[in-house]
Design a protein around this motif. Sequence first.
Motif, PDB file in Angstrom:
ATOM      1  N   LYS A  28      -0.168   6.902   6.524  1.00  0.00           N
ATOM      2  CA  LYS A  28       0.785   5.790   6.442  1.00  0.00           C
ATOM      3  C   LYS A  28       2.184   6.317   6.108  1.00  0.00           C
ATOM      4  O   LYS A  28       3.181   5.917   6.721  1.00  0.00           O
ATOM      5  CB  LYS A  28       0.342   4.790   5.383  1.00  0.00           C
ATOM      6  N   LEU A  31       3.626   7.952   9.133  1.00  0.00           N
ATOM      7  CA  LEU A  31       4.074   6.967  10.121  1.00  0.00           C
ATOM      8  C   LEU A  31       5.392   6.325   9.698  1.00  0.00           C
ATOM      9  O   LEU A  31       6.281   6.116  10.521  1.00  0.00           O
ATOM     10  CB  LEU A  31       3.002   5.901  10.334  1.00  0.00           C
ATOM     11  N   ARG A  35       8.934   6.538  11.648  1.00  0.00           N
ATOM     12  CA  ARG A  35       9.704   5.347  12.044  1.00  0.00           C
ATOM     13  C   ARG A  35      11.138   5.450  11.553  1.00  0.00           C
ATOM     14  O   ARG A  35      12.068   5.124  12.281  1.00  0.00           O
ATOM     15  CB  ARG A  35       9.064   4.078  11.486  1.00  0.00           C
ATOM     16  N   ASP A  50       2.701   5.949  18.644  1.00  0.00           N
ATOM     17  CA  ASP A  50       2.441   4.652  18.036  1.00  0.00           C
ATOM     18  C   ASP A  50       2.750   4.787  16.550  1.00  0.00           C
ATOM     19  O   ASP A  50       1.987   5.381  15.803  1.00  0.00           O
ATOM     20  CB  ASP A  50       0.982   4.244  18.258  1.00  0.00           C
ATOM     21  N   THR A  51       3.892   4.262  16.123  1.00  0.00           N
ATOM     22  CA  THR A  51       4.302   4.401  14.729  1.00  0.00           C
ATOM     23  C   THR A  51       4.097   3.123  13.937  1.00  0.00           C
ATOM     24  O   THR A  51       4.685   2.943  12.894  1.00  0.00           O
ATOM     25  CB  THR A  51       5.783   4.830  14.640  1.00  0.00           C
ATOM     26  N   PRO A  53       2.071   1.183  11.429  1.00  0.00           N
ATOM     27  CA  PRO A  53       1.044   1.512  10.438  1.00  0.00           C
ATOM     28  C   PRO A  53       0.115   0.354  10.084  1.00  0.00           C
ATOM     29  O   PRO A  53      -0.686   0.472   9.167  1.00  0.00           O
ATOM     30  CB  PRO A  53       1.877   1.917   9.215  1.00  0.00           C
ATOM     31  N   THR A  56      -3.663   1.139   9.896  1.00  0.00           N
ATOM     32  CA  THR A  56      -3.901   2.064   8.794  1.00  0.00           C
ATOM     33  C   THR A  56      -3.842   1.327   7.458  1.00  0.00           C
ATOM     34  O   THR A  56      -4.702   1.503   6.600  1.00  0.00           O
ATOM     35  CB  THR A  56      -2.868   3.208   8.825  1.00  0.00           C
ATOM     36  N   ARG A 154      -4.427   0.041  19.972  1.00  0.00           N
ATOM     37  CA  ARG A 154      -4.774   0.467  18.621  1.00  0.00           C
ATOM     38  C   ARG A 154      -6.191   0.104  18.204  1.00  0.00           C
ATOM     39  O   ARG A 154      -6.580   0.376  17.087  1.00  0.00           O
ATOM     40  CB  ARG A 154      -3.788  -0.143  17.626  1.00  0.00           C
TER      41      ARG A 154
END
Length: 189
Positions: A28, A31, A35, A50-51, A53, A56, A154
């Motif tokens: 996390k 990510l 970002r 793919d950012t 979170p 997650t 996702r």
Amino acid sequence: MHNTAVAEYVAGGCREPRKLLSTLEALKQRLEDARSVDEFGEGENLRDADTDPSLTVYNMAVLLYQLKQYARCRTLLEDMFSNIEPIDEFLAFKLCFLLLDVYLLYKQAERAADVLSYLEKSFAQLSSVQNGVDGGEAVTPSGGEPWPNKKSTRRAPTEITPEEVRSTLNLYKAKLALMSRASSKREIK
């Protein structure tokens, strides 16, 4: 990394939830760092990565719930709920149901009622979209798949149906009515 960590956790017999939690927390943070770097134009451009979170963070909340760390779980879920619009519909429903469980544990009927209200409104919108038929096919807001969106980058496809969501909503209505000592005869039926 997320999928690998979850697969290793399951392959290990789900015996080390704290290890998975620390791995997800690190992911996390990574990510979020990615970002912020992407937003400010520093470093590599992460357009293809793919950012988001949200999955997650949701899995972290599930682990915290299982570890009975309800305060931390609630904090994560409330933060996600405050910015729920960009989250995938399926994940948003799961997030709300877990948040309802936490609120019911804390006996916070007003907050639970707010989440339940959001769920009912979202369900009504998605159900009306599903019932809008054009040429024998379900009409969707994005012109894509019928509700719920069963294809996401996702998550794996799901088999959730509107009837399952409706019955779960009714279950939570009954729980909330019982907690607030209101007449729950209709919800229990």
